[in-house]
Write a protein that holds these residues in place. Sequence first.
Motif, PDB file in Angstrom:
ATOM      1  N   LEU A   1       0.074  11.413 -60.886  1.00 40.35           N
ATOM      2  CA  LEU A   1      -1.393  11.371 -60.932  1.00 40.35           C
ATOM      3  C   LEU A   1      -1.894  12.568 -61.740  1.00 40.35           C
ATOM      4  CD1 LEU A   1      -4.064  10.095 -60.145  1.00 40.35           C
ATOM      5  CD2 LEU A   1      -3.854  11.145 -57.894  1.00 40.35           C
ATOM      6  N   ARG A  54      -3.904  12.339 -65.208  1.00 38.52           N
ATOM      7  CA  ARG A  54      -5.190  13.037 -65.354  1.00 38.52           C
ATOM      8  C   ARG A  54      -5.144  13.971 -66.560  1.00 38.52           C
ATOM      9  NH1 ARG A  54      -5.410  14.611 -58.917  1.00 38.52           N
ATOM     10  NH2 ARG A  54      -6.611  12.802 -58.225  1.00 38.52           N
ATOM     11  N   HIS A  76       2.203  19.573 -56.634  1.00 42.57           N
ATOM     12  CA  HIS A  76       1.005  18.727 -56.713  1.00 42.57           C
ATOM     13  C   HIS A  76      -0.100  19.429 -55.929  1.00 42.57           C
ATOM     14  CE1 HIS A  76      -1.770  15.462 -56.620  1.00 42.57           C
ATOM     15  NE2 HIS A  76      -1.737  15.415 -55.306  1.00 42.57           N
ATOM     16  N   SER A 125     -10.487  10.664 -50.484  1.00 39.21           N
ATOM     17  CA  SER A 125      -9.575  11.089 -51.549  1.00 39.21           C
ATOM     18  C   SER A 125      -9.227   9.904 -52.448  1.00 39.21           C
ATOM     19  CB  SER A 125      -8.332  11.773 -50.979  1.00 39.21           C
ATOM     20  OG  SER A 125      -7.546  10.902 -50.244  1.00 39.21           O
ATOM     21  N   ASN A 147       0.489  13.886 -48.792  1.00 42.38           N
ATOM     22  CA  ASN A 147       0.402  15.333 -49.066  1.00 42.38           C
ATOM     23  C   ASN A 147       0.772  16.201 -47.876  1.00 42.38           C
ATOM     24  OD1 ASN A 147      -0.406  15.636 -51.782  1.00 42.38           O
ATOM     25  ND2 ASN A 147      -2.394  14.746 -51.268  1.00 42.38           N
ATOM     26  N   ARG A 181      -4.515  21.404 -49.532  1.00 47.08           N
ATOM     27  CA  ARG A 181      -3.347  20.607 -49.182  1.00 47.08           C
ATOM     28  C   ARG A 181      -2.480  21.320 -48.154  1.00 47.08           C
ATOM     29  NH1 ARG A 181      -4.597  19.353 -54.275  1.00 47.08           N
ATOM     30  NH2 ARG A 181      -4.462  17.188 -54.961  1.00 47.08           N
ATOM     31  N   GLY A 206      -8.432  16.304 -57.740  1.00 49.82           N
ATOM     32  CA  GLY A 206      -8.404  15.643 -56.426  1.00 49.82           C
ATOM     33  C   GLY A 206      -9.608  16.040 -55.595  1.00 49.82           C
ATOM     34  N   ALA A 207      -9.930  17.321 -55.595  1.00 51.23           N
ATOM     35  CA  ALA A 207     -11.082  17.804 -54.820  1.00 51.23           C
ATOM     36  C   ALA A 207     -12.387  17.256 -55.397  1.00 51.23           C
ATOM     37  CB  ALA A 207     -11.101  19.332 -54.829  1.00 51.23           C
ATOM     38  N   ILE A 252     -12.801  13.809 -54.094  1.00 47.22           N
ATOM     39  CA  ILE A 252     -13.212  13.826 -52.681  1.00 47.22           C
ATOM     40  C   ILE A 252     -14.702  14.159 -52.580  1.00 47.22           C
ATOM     41  CG2 ILE A 252     -12.947  15.055 -50.479  1.00 47.22           C
ATOM     42  CD1 ILE A 252      -9.934  15.374 -51.191  1.00 47.22           C
TER      43      ILE A 252
HETATM   44  O1  LIG Z   1      -6.715  15.749 -53.472  1.00 53.90           O
HETATM   45  C1  LIG Z   1      -6.276  15.078 -52.512  1.00 53.90           C
HETATM   46  O2  LIG Z   1      -6.265  15.436 -51.336  1.00 53.90           O
HETATM   47  C2  LIG Z   1      -5.684  13.759 -52.862  1.00 53.90           C
HETATM   48  C3  LIG Z   1      -4.764  14.051 -53.956  1.00 53.90           C
HETATM   49  O3  LIG Z   1      -3.666  14.499 -53.747  1.00 53.90           O
HETATM   50  C4  LIG Z   1      -5.288  13.988 -55.321  1.00 53.90           C
HETATM   51  O4  LIG Z   1      -6.256  13.252 -55.574  1.00 53.90           O
HETATM   52  O5  LIG Z   1      -4.718  14.668 -56.165  1.00 53.90           O
END
Ligand SMILES: O=C([O-])CC(=O)C(=O)O
Length: 326
Positions: free
Chosen positions: A158, A162, A187, A237, A131, A98, A227-228, A231
């Motif tokens: 989020l 989670r 975050h 994302s 972000n 990020r 998040g990763a 992706i």
């Molecule tokens: O991970 C990312 O780049 C998108 C995000 O903020 C997430 O899903 O938490």
Amino acid sequence: MKTPVRVAVTGAAGQIGYAILFRIANGDLLGKDQPVILSLLDLPQAQKALNGVIMELNDCAFPLLAGVTPSDDPRVAFKDVDIAILVGSRPRGPGMERSDLLAANAEIFKVQGKALNDVAKRDVKVLVVGNPANTNAYIAMKSAPDLPKENFTAMLRLDHNRAVSMLSEKTGTPVKDIEKMAVWGNHSPSMYADYRNATAAGKPMPEAVNDEAWYKDTYLSAVGKRGAAIIEARGLSSAASAANAAIDHVRDWVLGTNGKWVSMGVPSDGSYGVPEDVMFGVPCTCENGKYTRVKGIEMDEFSKGRIQHTLNELLEEQAAVADLLK
Ligand SMILES: O=C([O-])CC(=O)C(=O)O
Ligand SMILES: NC(=O)C1=CN([C@@H]2O[C@H](COP(=O)(O)OP(=O)(O)OC[C@H]3O[C@@H](n4cnc5c(N)ncnc54)[C@H](O)[C@@H]3O)[C@@H](O)[C@H]2O)C=CC1
């Protein structure tokens, strides 16, 4: 019929935009009796796609949608808005952290903070999703000196959702029976998903989990790196879950949480050793359109260390944008 509430969404032609707008228009944000006017901001080159989204919004014939306007100018899009959900910015791709986005996105939030300062309602509620969300929210807040600081928030919801979902799966407790989860800090993978006060159907969560090694060695990083993982799996994302979290955050802020804890990124008031104004994830309750931090949570050594770690990262991000804010 209630007076329509004006909601601005930026990055409206993007993937989170596509997931959030239809739900807002359907009444998921402010209730099934509250008409909304959507004010949609995106870049000039995205206006064609944005018009396509508006055509689809119109084709839904939502009874609560009292108007939709597109714009590529924040001073037009934010005029008299009650709520601003700031999504528009570059997302990260595989392998990016990020922090890589900070340089790319910081300027956007300076411009948009100034525009909010000049044209939005004085009690506008701002949620930053783009972000790095905490520092972008900090930039927007600092660029809007005429608006109360508490109008600006960053999305930790989020992470909160989670964190709850993973505890639900581990303990076999329905999500609705999990309470008092707290996600602290940034975050980013440095966040601290603190289950010490949480309960699973009334039982202390650490007891319900009964596996401290899993909590410390597996769970914390799984929440932080979710998040990763998305992706990696999707090649893009998270969008639907991010849109859902944004709706949860704003809905709870406006309509209240009935005493339930939710995690929100809010400008620090100095509590828990976090310097004033740092946009920091904390547990909150909401009532009458205001959030209140949950105060007086005891900190053990482990928690102090985790909070310091995520705070250090936020202070580094702030230092990296200090010149931009001069
Ligand atoms: O991970 C990312 O780049 C998108 C995000 O903020 C997430 O899903 O938490
Ligand atoms: N805080 C959180 O929990 C999460 C944050 N995000 C972040 O949300 C942001 C948006 O993600 P996606 O919708 O997937 O990206 P996307 O690339 O699909 O859409 C972004 C949209 O923003 C627009 N945009 C770019 N600069 C803009 C500006 N200055 N003004 C207005 N619009 C602008 C783009 O034209 C595009 O339409 C990214 O920064 C992403 O990292 C994503 C998931 C979760």
